[in-house]
Enzyme design. Sequence first.
Site, PDB file in Angstrom:
ATOM      1  N   GLY A   1      12.688   0.533   2.504  1.00 24.56           N
ATOM      2  CA  GLY A   1      13.765   0.162   1.591  1.00 24.56           C
ATOM      3  C   GLY A   1      14.680  -0.902   2.180  1.00 24.56           C
TER       4      GLY A   1
ATOM      5  N   CYS B   1       0.466   3.831  10.606  1.00 31.22           N
ATOM      6  CA  CYS B   1       0.998   4.923   9.794  1.00 31.22           C
ATOM      7  C   CYS B   1       1.728   5.920  10.684  1.00 31.22           C
ATOM      8  CB  CYS B   1      -0.098   5.651   9.022  1.00 31.22           C
ATOM      9  SG  CYS B   1       0.592   6.991   8.028  1.00 31.22           S
TER      10      CYS B   1
ATOM     11  N   GLY C   1       9.022  -5.181   3.911  1.00 37.83           N
ATOM     12  CA  GLY C   1      10.046  -4.314   4.490  1.00 37.83           C
ATOM     13  C   GLY C   1      11.357  -4.510   3.766  1.00 37.83           C
ATOM     14  N   GLY C   2      11.579  -3.740   2.715  1.00 39.13           N
ATOM     15  CA  GLY C   2      12.868  -3.743   2.033  1.00 39.13           C
ATOM     16  C   GLY C   2      13.133  -4.917   1.114  1.00 39.13           C
TER      17      GLY C   2
ATOM     18  N   ASN D   1      -4.623  -0.521   8.539  1.00 37.48           N
ATOM     19  CA  ASN D   1      -3.334   0.074   8.874  1.00 37.48           C
ATOM     20  C   ASN D   1      -3.415   0.686  10.268  1.00 37.48           C
ATOM     21  OD1 ASN D   1      -0.974   1.524   9.004  1.00 37.48           O
ATOM     22  ND2 ASN D   1      -1.414   2.854   7.265  1.00 37.48           N
TER      23      ASN D   1
ATOM     24  N   SER E   1       0.831  -1.203   0.000  1.00 40.90           N
ATOM     25  CA  SER E   1       0.000   0.000   0.000  1.00 40.90           C
ATOM     26  C   SER E   1       0.867   1.254   0.000  1.00 40.90           C
ATOM     27  CB  SER E   1      -0.879  -0.014   1.241  1.00 40.90           C
ATOM     28  OG  SER E   1      -1.620   1.184   1.315  1.00 40.90           O
TER      29      SER E   1
ATOM     30  N   SER F   1       6.785  11.036   4.125  1.00 43.06           N
ATOM     31  CA  SER F   1       5.776  11.585   5.040  1.00 43.06           C
ATOM     32  C   SER F   1       4.602  12.081   4.212  1.00 43.06           C
ATOM     33  CB  SER F   1       6.370  12.728   5.871  1.00 43.06           C
ATOM     34  OG  SER F   1       6.845  13.750   5.014  1.00 43.06           O
TER      35      SER F   1
END
Lengths: 258, 303
Positions: B216, B129, B242-243, B126, B21, B70
């Site tokens: 990343g 955030c 995650g990355g 979520n 997302s 952000s």
Amino acid sequence: MKYLQGKFPILKKQALARDVYRFWISCQEVAKIAQPGQFVHILPPGFGLRRPISIAGIDPEHGILQIVFVIKHEGTRILSELRQGDELDMIAPLGHGFTLLPEASHVVLVGGGIGVPPMLPLAAYYGEKATAVSGFRSFQQVILQEDLENYGASTICCTEDGSAGAIQGFVTTPLEQLLAEGVDAVFACGSQPMLKAVAELCIKNHTYCEISMEERMACGIGACLGCACKIKNPDTEEIQFLHVCKNGPVFKAEEVIW
Amino acid sequence: MADLSVNLCGIDFKNPIIPASGVFGYGREYEEFYDLSELGGIATKGTTAQKRTGNLSPRIAETPFGMLNSVGLQNPGVDHFIAKELPYLLTKNTVILANIAGSTQEECAEVAEKLDATQVHMIELNISCPNVKQGGAAFGTSCAMAEQVVSAVRKATSKPLIVKLSPNVTSITDIAKAVESAGADAVSLINTLLGMRIDVHTRRPVLRNNMGGLSGAAIFPVAVRMVWQTANAVKIPVIGMGGVTSGEDAIELMMAGASAVQVGMAVFTDPYAPVRIVREINQFLDAKQIPAVRDVIGTVQPW
């Protein structure tokens, strides 16, 4: 096809000024559809995010694009070290470019520093109908004046310290005079303070003006919503965040909220 | 060709790869590159009850092997999503995970209830955030609040409910157990790690919001660790993220216990990353003569 991603060879490289480079890139498919004001999104080798760089020349016949960029940080430094024959990983062409006005008889192209390169495709389109006003800090940064003239544009070069060009000071000085004489449209790219000053002058003079904005980007194609820019709908007065990569980089002067 | 299909909460995925997302919008921009049906699923941009404008720019900062963002949940609101984006997405022959968020439990429940009446396949809530002032991460960093908001959303929908967890917690397993007991059908993790960069020349934070979410390749080891801990702590399936930038990364998260894998920042580096990762997973499995990707889930042999 609106845009594509691929690896394209650098045909030629030229240093234009200190830390400023021009690449000629072979990319038939992109050169065929690119419009003045659009940009390419280039991945410096070893980096995770791409760098948006405006298109400085479109040659559909030979399938060649030109870009001009300045070394800002590490990513653009790595790009500047690429050589003729190396490949650029690019997504292009991207963004919404300048409006081309076939009826216009006199337009002004205002470029500040590294904002001058995107004026070249406009100079190519408008030819002798264009006056290019370019602003630089000093003589060491002056670029592309001959290129603009080769397309038929008359040039007015301004430097802040008066070390080159006809005008000491900012682009707004000659622009004010040109606006007083009457022009059909103004197209501008440069620093935010310059764009703001140009936009305000044009609005005051009721002259149609488009400006090319810059913002930090991630995807470059309108998906991630990273490069937000505050824009007012001139009809409804509604304020919204649009995105420099997809809705821009070119916006109408009266739409931008500074 | 290995069998790449996985099943989560009764939903069949043709492969385990899902653009995360926020990086993929509603998929339209990526259709210029490939057919969306090549993807296992798509997690859509986080949707709130009302339209949100998001944070001021700059919203993006590059960091070593990663980035901060952000954006702040800019989205056109759930009604727009249901009317203008979802019907189109549902024709794309891929699983649609509607990612939702809100400032309050009531807002999250309202969005879930509206989506419950649609054909969307799954809801991803979520609670993590880092870029909004209210709700967001606050829900995801306290077990009691996580449990409350998940309970509220659970009552609002019978769709398979995935809860997206924040890594910005002391114990990811406590939060995961709390949302499991509140009725989550799956958890997805990790959302971004809260980070910050300062321009030392101007003394200003690079992001206009001061802080942002780090994603990343830089965060991949944190993702592997948290997926592993969580998969060992709950019975519901785990979606890892995650990355992830390669097929081997995806396999690694699956060995840690993930049943499917989301791809985030890698999409910016290489818009083809999700479909390339699917291809690389297949190559890995074929080379190792592993018949199905399901066979690697949770197979790490810890020391």
